[in-house]
Design an enzyme around this catalytic site. Structure first.
Site, PDB file in Angstrom:
ATOM      1  N   GLU A  49      11.231 -12.287  18.293  1.00  0.00           N
ATOM      2  CA  GLU A  49      11.758 -13.446  19.003  1.00  0.00           C
ATOM      3  C   GLU A  49      13.153 -13.724  18.453  1.00  0.00           C
ATOM      4  O   GLU A  49      13.311 -13.979  17.253  1.00  0.00           O
ATOM      5  CB  GLU A  49      10.825 -14.630  18.778  1.00  0.00           C
ATOM      6  CG  GLU A  49      11.211 -15.915  19.431  1.00  0.00           C
ATOM      7  CD  GLU A  49      10.243 -17.031  19.067  1.00  0.00           C
ATOM      8  OE1 GLU A  49      10.710 -18.172  18.954  1.00  0.00           O
ATOM      9  OE2 GLU A  49       9.039 -16.757  18.879  1.00  0.00           O
ATOM     10  N   ASP A  60      13.307 -27.670  16.192  1.00  0.00           N
ATOM     11  CA  ASP A  60      13.564 -26.789  15.064  1.00  0.00           C
ATOM     12  C   ASP A  60      13.676 -27.593  13.773  1.00  0.00           C
ATOM     13  O   ASP A  60      14.368 -28.610  13.718  1.00  0.00           O
ATOM     14  CB  ASP A  60      14.859 -25.998  15.280  1.00  0.00           C
ATOM     15  CG  ASP A  60      14.753 -25.051  16.461  1.00  0.00           C
ATOM     16  OD1 ASP A  60      13.787 -24.282  16.482  1.00  0.00           O
ATOM     17  OD2 ASP A  60      15.616 -25.096  17.353  1.00  0.00           O
TER      18      ASP A  60
END
Length: 271
Positions: A49, A60
């Site tokens: 990924e 995140d």
């Protein structure tokens, strides 16, 4: 059938699970990203990924946020994402399937260059799909149709707080695999995961034929060993990105070796 569909078909036939490392494109530079992908493929990772740096991170944690900032500070540009993948060596070891690449990318980036353009350019470069964390299922119809027309996997996320009827809707509009977020909150390594995680993933597996891969919070071999039996694959991000953060011009090969060894330790625990 997309490369991701083919991958999971092969893994299921062999009774194996997929390790999917997350790395940030352009951290610390795009050439090193290409070397990382080759290292992870050699270590036996099933898929990689590749995060597209963005100034407004979506879910995140600090480790990945900092990697995005390092890449942006190094003048990362989207064009580099495509060029890097297109120039990767095409040879694959005969004893394992080729390693598909997927992008983790904000919908705003895709929308900015055009949905059709993004999918076509990603495919031409060698990417097999995209994870779009900020794309609502209610607004996904157009991108879903384009991805299906090009056999390009559109991977969407299910979280612990997603109502079960909505989980089914997300599964119906996704292709490739479903990304099951293990915890509420942001990405990052954790020593403890929710006690109902295995139960929730098991329920979802009964509702869809799509492979289900678990991400967020997987810190290393011990967590992987616990989750592998219920998942089709595990996505490990911060634990890899934290190791990559230590790279300098002098220790690049040392970091690559460490990343490869860490990947092998997780794969061993998963199996």
């Amino acid at each position: 059938m997309s490369a991701i569909d083919d991958l999971f078909q092969q893994l299921r036939a062999k009774g194996e699970k997929a390790l999917m490392p997350f790395i940030t494109a352009g951290d610390p530079d795009i050439a090193f990203t290409g070397e990382l992908i080759e290292t992870l493929a050699d270590a036996g990772a099933a898929m990689c990924e590749v995060g597209v740096p963005y100034s407004d991170p979506v879910a995140d944690g600090p480790v990945i946020q900092e990697s995005y900032q390092r890449a942006l500070d190094s003048k990362f540009r989207l064009e580099q994402l495509f060029e890097m993948a297109a120039n990767l060596p095409k040879q694959q070891a005969p004893d394992r399937p080729a390693m598909p690449l997927v992008t983790m990318v904000s919908y705003s980036i895709i929308n900015r260059i055009g949905l059709e353009t993004y999918v076509q350019r990603a495919l031409a470069a060698g990417y097999s799909g995209a994870i779009v964390p900020d794309l609502l299922v209610e607004e996904s119809a157009k991108l879903t149709a384009i991805c299906k027309a090009h056999d390009f996997s559109l991977i969407q996320l299910v979280t612990p707080t997603t109502p079960r009827d909505r989980q089914i809707r997300i599964a119906e509009s996704s292709t490739g695999f479903l990304y099951f977020v293990s915890v509420t909150g942001i990405t990052g390594e954790r020593t403890e995961l929710p006690t109902d995680l295995v139960e929730n993933v098991s329920w979802l597996k009964e509702q869809t034929d799509l492979p289900i891969c678990i991400g967020f919070g997987i810190s290393g071999p011990e967590t992987a060993k616990r989750l592998a039996p219920v998942a089709d694959g595990l996505i490990v991000g911060s634990a890899f990105v934290r190791r990559i953060a230590s790279v300098t011009p002098e220790n690049r090969q040392q970091v690559l070796t460490e990343v490869g060894s860490f990947a092998r330790s997780i794969i061993k625990a998963m199996h």
